[in-house]
Design an enzyme around this catalytic site. Structure first.
Site, PDB file in Angstrom:
ATOM      1  N   PRO A   2     -16.225  19.538  18.867  1.00  0.00           N
ATOM      2  CA  PRO A   2     -15.996  20.274  17.625  1.00  0.00           C
ATOM      3  C   PRO A   2     -15.514  19.346  16.507  1.00  0.00           C
ATOM      4  CG  PRO A   2     -14.882  21.329  19.458  1.00  0.00           C
ATOM      5  CD  PRO A   2     -15.355  19.996  19.941  1.00  0.00           C
ATOM      6  N   TYR A   3     -15.969  19.664  15.318  1.00  0.00           N
ATOM      7  CA  TYR A   3     -15.572  18.933  14.114  1.00  0.00           C
ATOM      8  C   TYR A   3     -15.150  19.969  13.086  1.00  0.00           C
ATOM      9  CZ  TYR A   3     -16.265  16.533   9.650  1.00  0.00           C
ATOM     10  OH  TYR A   3     -16.110  16.023   8.392  1.00  0.00           O
TER      11      TYR A   3
END
Length: 67
Positions: A2-3
């Site tokens: 995830p970013y």
């Protein structure tokens, strides 16, 4: 992996406030999406208030009008 990209105006966020944003956003992904915090990346972009607009007006103009 995830970013998370957090964009805020450049109005003197402290290092502690940034750390709280990073920790809170990471924890949210852990709780809601069951993501691994070791693989969660958080980036905070501070945007100059001349480059931020709301209601069709630069945020810097709105701040100036309040003062």
């Amino acid at each position: 992996m995830p970013y998370i990209n957090i964009k805020v105006t450049d109005e003197n966020l402290s290092k502690e406030q940034k750390q709280q944003l990073i920790a809170g956003a990471t924890q949210l992904l852990v709780e809601v999406l069951h993501k691994n915090p070791e693989m969660t990346h958080v980036v905070i972009d501070e945007v100059n208030i001349d480059n931020w607009g709301v209601r069709g007006t630069q945020y810097s103009e709105i701040i100036q009008a309040k003062n």
